[in-house]
Design an enzyme around this catalytic site. Structure first.
Site, short mmCIF file in Angstrom:
data_model
loop_
_atom_site.label_atom_id
_atom_site.label_comp_id
_atom_site.label_asym_id
_atom_site.label_seq_id
_atom_site.Cartn_x
_atom_site.Cartn_y
_atom_site.Cartn_z
N HIS A 1 0.84 -1.20 0.00
CA HIS A 1 0.00 0.00 0.00
C HIS A 1 0.87 1.25 0.00
O HIS A 1 2.09 1.16 0.18
CB HIS A 1 -0.88 0.02 1.26
CG HIS A 1 -0.07 0.18 2.51
ND1 HIS A 1 0.53 -0.89 3.15
CD2 HIS A 1 0.30 1.28 3.21
CE1 HIS A 1 1.22 -0.45 4.19
NE2 HIS A 1 1.10 0.87 4.25
N HIS B 1 5.24 6.37 -1.83
CA HIS B 1 5.95 5.14 -2.18
C HIS B 1 5.21 3.93 -1.64
O HIS B 1 4.34 4.06 -0.78
CB HIS B 1 7.38 5.17 -1.62
CG HIS B 1 7.42 5.12 -0.13
ND1 HIS B 1 7.19 6.22 0.67
CD2 HIS B 1 7.62 4.08 0.73
CE1 HIS B 1 7.27 5.87 1.95
NE2 HIS B 1 7.52 4.57 2.01
#
Length: 184
Positions: free
Chosen positions: A40, A125
Site C-alpha cells: 500500500h 511510495h
C-alpha cells in the site's frame, strides 16, 4: 490500536511488485518483504490511537476524500531509504503523485490540530521490504539498479483508508476500519 492512513493498490500492481520482490530475493541481503496483501501507500502513520481519536480521524478523512477526484497513478522504479550506502527500506515509486502529496499534506495539517506530530518531506511510495542486514552490497545495489526504472503498472486512486495494524510474530495483519471514496 495501532493505525495508519493508506491508499490500496490494485491486483496487477501487486503482482508486478511481488515479481520484483522475488527478483531482489534474499541472496544479497536479509530482507523482510511486505506481504502481497499488505502492499500500500502510507499517507500517514498514526501509531497508537483511541476509539475516540479514530472517530475524529474518520470525520477528517471523509471531508478530505470528498475534495479529491479519483485519478490514475503509475508505479515506477525502485528506491531506497535512507540512502544507497545504507539501505534500510526498499520501495517502489509513484509517478504523477501531485494529488497524493496534496492529500497527505492536508491530512498532516488536519491531524496536527488533533495533536498528531507533523512529519516533513512526504514521499509517495510502496514499501517492498525492510533490510535487516546486507551480505553483498554490490550485488544488492546492482539488482536495485536494474529495477530503477521498472514500470510496475498503473492503478486508480479511488479511496483513502483508515487501517488497523496488529503486530504478530509472523508480521503485521492489516484491517480496514473505514474506507472513504474520492469523488468521481
Amino acid at each position: 490500536m495501532r493505525a495508519f492512513i493508506a491508499i490500496d493498490v490494485n491486483e496487477s500492481v501487486r503482482d508486478s511488485l511481488v515479481r520484483a520482490q522475488d527478483y531482489i530475493g534474499s541472496k544479497e541481503a536479509k530482507i523482510k518483504f511486505v506481504e502481497r496483501e499488505n502492499l500500500h501507500i502510507t499517507l500517514k502513520f498514526l501509531g497508537e490511537i483511541t476509539e475516540e481519536q479514530a472517530e475524529e480521524i474518520k470525520n477528517i478523512l471523509k471531508k478530505i476524500a470528498e475534495k479529491y477526484k479519483k485519478h490514475e497513478v503509475k508505479v515506477k522504479g525502485i528506491g531506497v531509504f535512507p540512502n544507497p550506502n545504507y539501505i534500510r527500506v526498499i520501495w517502489a515509486g509513484i509517478e504523477n503523485d501531485e494529488i497524493i502529496r496534496e492529500m497527505a499534506r492536508e491530512i498532516e495539517d488536519e491531524l496536527a490540530k488533533l495533536g498528531f506530530k507533523k512529519e516533513g518531506n512526504f514521499v509517495a511510495h510502496i514499501t517492498l521490504g525492510r533490510v535487516k542486514f546486507v551480505k553483498d552490497k554490490l550485488g544488492l545495489t546492482m539488482k536495485l539498479k536494474e529495477l530503477a526504472n521498472e514500470d510496475f503498472g498503473s492503478f486508480v486512486v479511488d479511496a483513502i483508508e483508515l487501517k488497523k495494524s496488529t503486530l504478530t510474530p509472523k508480521g503485521p495483519i492489516y484491517e480496514t476500519l473505514a474506507r472513504f471514496e474520492l469523488s468521481e
